[in-house]
Design a protein around this motif. Structure first.
Motif, PDB file in Angstrom:
ATOM      1  N   LYS A  23      -4.041   5.314   0.647  1.00 36.24           N
ATOM      2  CA  LYS A  23      -5.519   4.955   1.050  1.00 36.24           C
ATOM      3  C   LYS A  23      -5.867   5.661   2.243  1.00 36.24           C
ATOM      4  CE  LYS A  23      -5.259   0.555  -1.361  1.00 36.24           C
ATOM      5  NZ  LYS A  23      -5.359  -1.136  -1.169  1.00 36.24           N
ATOM      6  N   ASP A  24      -6.973   6.025   2.440  1.00 33.36           N
ATOM      7  CA  ASP A  24      -7.517   6.718   3.771  1.00 33.36           C
ATOM      8  C   ASP A  24      -7.746   5.439   4.966  1.00 33.36           C
ATOM      9  OD1 ASP A  24      -9.670   8.678   1.660  1.00 33.36           O
ATOM     10  OD2 ASP A  24      -7.548   9.087   2.235  1.00 33.36           O
ATOM     11  N   ASP A  25      -8.049   4.195   4.451  1.00 34.75           N
ATOM     12  CA  ASP A  25      -8.137   3.094   5.617  1.00 34.75           C
ATOM     13  C   ASP A  25      -7.256   2.480   5.839  1.00 34.75           C
ATOM     14  OD1 ASP A  25      -8.138   2.152   3.250  1.00 34.75           O
ATOM     15  OD2 ASP A  25      -9.849   0.583   3.143  1.00 34.75           O
ATOM     16  N   THR A  26      -5.843   3.345   5.780  1.00 35.96           N
ATOM     17  CA  THR A  26      -4.712   2.665   5.779  1.00 35.96           C
ATOM     18  C   THR A  26      -4.541   2.044   7.292  1.00 35.96           C
ATOM     19  OG1 THR A  26      -3.464   4.168   4.578  1.00 35.96           O
ATOM     20  CG2 THR A  26      -2.173   3.110   5.942  1.00 35.96           C
ATOM     21  N   ASP A  27      -3.977   0.590   7.523  1.00 34.89           N
ATOM     22  CA  ASP A  27      -3.522   0.057   8.656  1.00 34.89           C
ATOM     23  C   ASP A  27      -2.033   0.407   8.958  1.00 34.89           C
ATOM     24  OD1 ASP A  27      -2.608  -1.641  10.727  1.00 34.89           O
ATOM     25  OD2 ASP A  27      -3.749  -3.395   9.927  1.00 34.89           O
ATOM     26  N   TYR A  28      -1.852   1.595   9.776  1.00 33.05           N
ATOM     27  CA  TYR A  28      -0.439   2.135   9.864  1.00 33.05           C
ATOM     28  C   TYR A  28       0.286   0.972  10.642  1.00 33.05           C
ATOM     29  CZ  TYR A  28      -2.144   6.453   8.082  1.00 33.05           C
ATOM     30  OH  TYR A  28      -2.751   7.514   7.191  1.00 33.05           O
ATOM     31  N   ASN A  29      -0.223   0.578  11.343  1.00 38.00           N
ATOM     32  CA  ASN A  29       0.671  -0.715  12.203  1.00 38.00           C
ATOM     33  C   ASN A  29       1.159  -1.655  11.183  1.00 38.00           C
ATOM     34  OD1 ASN A  29       0.249   0.305  14.770  1.00 38.00           O
ATOM     35  ND2 ASN A  29      -1.696  -0.748  15.057  1.00 38.00           N
ATOM     36  N   ALA A  30       0.477  -2.053  10.242  1.00 33.99           N
ATOM     37  CA  ALA A  30       0.713  -3.048   9.149  1.00 33.99           C
ATOM     38  C   ALA A  30       1.995  -2.353   8.424  1.00 33.99           C
ATOM     39  CB  ALA A  30      -0.463  -3.577   8.537  1.00 33.99           C
ATOM     40  N   ILE A  31       1.731  -1.090   8.095  1.00 33.76           N
ATOM     41  CA  ILE A  31       2.664  -0.431   7.077  1.00 33.76           C
ATOM     42  C   ILE A  31       4.007  -0.230   8.151  1.00 33.76           C
ATOM     43  CG2 ILE A  31       3.146   1.990   6.145  1.00 33.76           C
ATOM     44  CD1 ILE A  31       0.520   2.379   5.552  1.00 33.76           C
ATOM     45  N   GLU A  32       3.897   0.132   8.910  1.00 35.75           N
ATOM     46  CA  GLU A  32       5.225   0.108  10.030  1.00 35.75           C
ATOM     47  C   GLU A  32       5.997  -1.049  10.027  1.00 35.75           C
ATOM     48  OE1 GLU A  32       6.558   1.509  14.574  1.00 35.75           O
ATOM     49  OE2 GLU A  32       4.565   1.722  13.841  1.00 35.75           O
ATOM     50  N   GLU A  33       5.270  -2.326  10.012  1.00 32.34           N
ATOM     51  CA  GLU A  33       5.797  -3.529  10.095  1.00 32.34           C
ATOM     52  C   GLU A  33       6.363  -4.095   8.913  1.00 32.34           C
ATOM     53  OE1 GLU A  33       7.297  -7.266  11.423  1.00 32.34           O
ATOM     54  OE2 GLU A  33       6.861  -5.283  12.570  1.00 32.34           O
ATOM     55  N   LYS A  34       5.742  -3.605   7.713  1.00 31.14           N
ATOM     56  CA  LYS A  34       6.152  -3.951   6.389  1.00 31.14           C
ATOM     57  C   LYS A  34       7.494  -3.168   6.076  1.00 31.14           C
ATOM     58  CE  LYS A  34       1.889  -4.778   4.121  1.00 31.14           C
ATOM     59  NZ  LYS A  34       1.038  -4.412   3.085  1.00 31.14           N
ATOM     60  N   MET A  35       7.243  -1.864   6.816  1.00 31.33           N
ATOM     61  CA  MET A  35       8.718  -0.999   6.314  1.00 31.33           C
ATOM     62  C   MET A  35      10.081  -1.604   7.424  1.00 31.33           C
ATOM     63  SD  MET A  35       6.910   2.878   6.359  1.00 31.33           S
ATOM     64  CE  MET A  35       8.576   3.720   5.691  1.00 31.33           C
ATOM     65  N   ARG A  36       9.523  -2.005   8.707  1.00 33.57           N
ATOM     66  CA  ARG A  36      10.366  -2.535   9.349  1.00 33.57           C
ATOM     67  C   ARG A  36      11.203  -3.652   8.572  1.00 33.57           C
ATOM     68  NH1 ARG A  36      11.611  -6.064  13.371  1.00 33.57           N
ATOM     69  NH2 ARG A  36       9.729  -7.168  13.239  1.00 33.57           N
ATOM     70  N   GLN A  37      10.263  -4.611   8.205  1.00 34.98           N
ATOM     71  CA  GLN A  37      10.960  -5.748   7.727  1.00 34.98           C
ATOM     72  C   GLN A  37      11.667  -5.647   6.269  1.00 34.98           C
ATOM     73  OE1 GLN A  37      10.941  -8.903   8.803  1.00 34.98           O
ATOM     74  NE2 GLN A  37       9.521  -8.352  10.628  1.00 34.98           N
ATOM     75  N   GLU A  38      11.321  -4.438   5.718  1.00 34.78           N
ATOM     76  CA  GLU A  38      12.111  -4.117   4.527  1.00 34.78           C
ATOM     77  C   GLU A  38      13.391  -3.558   4.703  1.00 34.78           C
ATOM     78  OE1 GLU A  38      13.273  -3.175   0.447  1.00 34.78           O
ATOM     79  OE2 GLU A  38      11.660  -4.724   1.297  1.00 34.78           O
ATOM     80  N   LEU A  39      13.457  -2.885   5.819  1.00 32.48           N
ATOM     81  CA  LEU A  39      14.596  -2.196   6.256  1.00 32.48           C
ATOM     82  C   LEU A  39      15.561  -3.463   6.775  1.00 32.48           C
ATOM     83  CD1 LEU A  39      13.427   0.966   8.193  1.00 32.48           C
ATOM     84  CD2 LEU A  39      14.800   0.910   6.089  1.00 32.48           C
ATOM     85  N   ILE A  40      15.073  -4.239   7.314  1.00 30.84           N
ATOM     86  CA  ILE A  40      16.049  -5.506   7.823  1.00 30.84           C
ATOM     87  C   ILE A  40      16.453  -6.272   6.730  1.00 30.84           C
ATOM     88  CG2 ILE A  40      15.702  -7.777   8.926  1.00 30.84           C
ATOM     89  CD1 ILE A  40      13.871  -6.547  11.009  1.00 30.84           C
ATOM     90  N   ARG A  41      15.617  -6.356   5.553  1.00 30.94           N
ATOM     91  CA  ARG A  41      16.298  -7.206   4.336  1.00 30.94           C
ATOM     92  C   ARG A  41      17.112  -6.326   3.677  1.00 30.94           C
ATOM     93  NH1 ARG A  41      15.744  -7.039  -0.794  1.00 30.94           N
ATOM     94  NH2 ARG A  41      14.293  -4.905  -0.863  1.00 30.94           N
ATOM     95  N   GLN A  42      16.913  -5.028   3.477  1.00 34.68           N
ATOM     96  CA  GLN A  42      17.835  -4.121   2.820  1.00 34.68           C
ATOM     97  C   GLN A  42      19.362  -4.162   3.630  1.00 34.68           C
ATOM     98  OE1 GLN A  42      16.397  -0.380   2.500  1.00 34.68           O
ATOM     99  NE2 GLN A  42      15.058  -0.819   0.929  1.00 34.68           N
ATOM    100  N   TYR A  43      19.335  -4.075   5.242  1.00 36.27           N
ATOM    101  CA  TYR A  43      20.317  -4.120   5.984  1.00 36.27           C
ATOM    102  C   TYR A  43      21.340  -5.444   5.631  1.00 36.27           C
ATOM    103  CZ  TYR A  43      23.388  -4.947  10.147  1.00 36.27           C
ATOM    104  OH  TYR A  43      24.286  -5.007  10.768  1.00 36.27           O
ATOM    105  N   LYS A  44      20.659  -6.593   5.754  1.00 34.52           N
ATOM    106  CA  LYS A  44      20.995  -7.879   5.190  1.00 34.52           C
ATOM    107  C   LYS A  44      21.769  -7.859   3.956  1.00 34.52           C
ATOM    108  CE  LYS A  44      18.372 -10.590   8.480  1.00 34.52           C
ATOM    109  NZ  LYS A  44      17.150 -11.825   8.846  1.00 34.52           N
ATOM    110  N   THR A  45      21.039  -7.406   3.050  1.00 30.52           N
ATOM    111  CA  THR A  45      21.688  -7.326   1.731  1.00 30.52           C
ATOM    112  C   THR A  45      22.933  -6.482   1.556  1.00 30.52           C
ATOM    113  OG1 THR A  45      19.475  -7.837   0.713  1.00 30.52           O
ATOM    114  CG2 THR A  45      21.215  -6.954  -0.952  1.00 30.52           C
ATOM    115  N   LYS A  46      22.708  -5.254   2.170  1.00 29.82           N
ATOM    116  CA  LYS A  46      24.021  -4.386   2.243  1.00 29.82           C
ATOM    117  C   LYS A  46      25.161  -5.073   2.949  1.00 29.82           C
ATOM    118  CE  LYS A  46      21.753  -0.821   3.718  1.00 29.82           C
ATOM    119  NZ  LYS A  46      21.381   0.399   4.296  1.00 29.82           N
ATOM    120  N   LYS A  47      24.801  -5.826   4.008  1.00 28.95           N
ATOM    121  CA  LYS A  47      26.193  -6.574   4.673  1.00 28.95           C
ATOM    122  C   LYS A  47      26.681  -7.718   3.992  1.00 28.95           C
ATOM    123  CE  LYS A  47      26.977  -8.391   9.258  1.00 28.95           C
ATOM    124  NZ  LYS A  47      26.262  -8.687  10.604  1.00 28.95           N
ATOM    125  N   GLN A  48      25.699  -8.574   3.363  1.00 28.41           N
ATOM    126  CA  GLN A  48      26.158  -9.439   2.388  1.00 28.41           C
ATOM    127  C   GLN A  48      27.237  -8.919   1.204  1.00 28.41           C
ATOM    128  OE1 GLN A  48      22.585 -11.265   1.254  1.00 28.41           O
ATOM    129  NE2 GLN A  48      22.405 -12.422   3.282  1.00 28.41           N
TER     130      GLN A  48
END
Length: 216
Positions: A23-48
């Motif tokens: 999308k052209d009207d992207t909220d890049y700060n929101a995207i960055e936060e979503k990606m950060r949270q996703e990476l945290i979730r993935q890290y926790k799952t891999k560790k478990q």
């Protein structure tokens, strides 16, 4: 180089994040936060799942090797293959493979029939869900691509399991955390058994042929 970049973005832009990326009207700060949270979730799952995956590789693989903490994948090379390494700087490959997918308990959820390899017009389709039910998990990306690709004289790490990636005749077995499989949802391929959510997956992949895809 743009082809491998597009391929990598398919892994990075997940779910709603991917939708927002277009999308052209992207909220890049929101995207960055979503990606950060996703990476945290993935890290926790891999560790478990790390110990169970390591134990499986130690008992089931003849010569187990650990890829990296980034992927959490264990693997063994059954056959090096005889073909030339694929050039990912210019294209994504069209592949023909024999494969078997299993759960840790040995349940086979998908497999090719003897003498009838599976054909994919583009490696992307092995991890992008399609109407043909071809989704097999992001771990196929790590199996096929090399450790790095050269971008204008600089090696760019793309986290492949092998230095040069898979090639014609290669055969590999791997066990992956669920984040590179079907992640936190139940899944079913064709008439196979249901795959529970958060299931580590075991794949045996034999490359019958690789060539440049006609579209990327």
């Amino acid at each position: 180089m743009k082809n491998i970049t597009k391929f990598l973005m398919g892994l990075l832009c997940l779910g709603m994040i991917f939708t927002s990326c277009s999308k052209d009207d992207t909220d890049y700060n929101a995207i960055e936060e979503k990606m950060r949270q996703e990476l945290i979730r993935q890290y926790k799952t891999k560790k478990q799942q790390a110990q169970a995956i390591k134990d499986y590789a130690a008992t089931k693989f003849t010569n187990p090797k650990f890829s990296s903490d980034s992927t959490g994948i264990w693997y063994e090379v059954i056959s090096e293959g005889t073909g030339d390494p694929f050039d990912y700087t210019t294209s994504i490959p069209k592949i023909s493979v024999n494969y078997k997918g299993e759960l840790i308990d040995g349940t086979v959820f998908a497999a090719t029939k003897e003498g009838t390899p599976a054909n994919y017009s583009n490696l992307v389709y092995t991890y992008r869900e399609s109407t043909q039910g071809q989704y097999l998990g992001g771990c196929w990306y790590f199996a096929f691509v090399p450790e790095s690709v050269n971008n204008n004289g600089t090696d760019q790490k793309v986290y492949g399991l092998l230095p040069k990636g898979l090639k014609k005749g290669s055969k590999i077995r791997l066990i992956t955390p669920s984040v590179w499989g079907f992640d936190n949802r139940a899944y079913k391929i064709g008439d196979g058994p249901s795959i529970p959510a958060d299931s580590p997956l075991v794949y045996t992949i034999e490359v019958v042929n690789m060539e440049k895809a006609t579209s990327n």
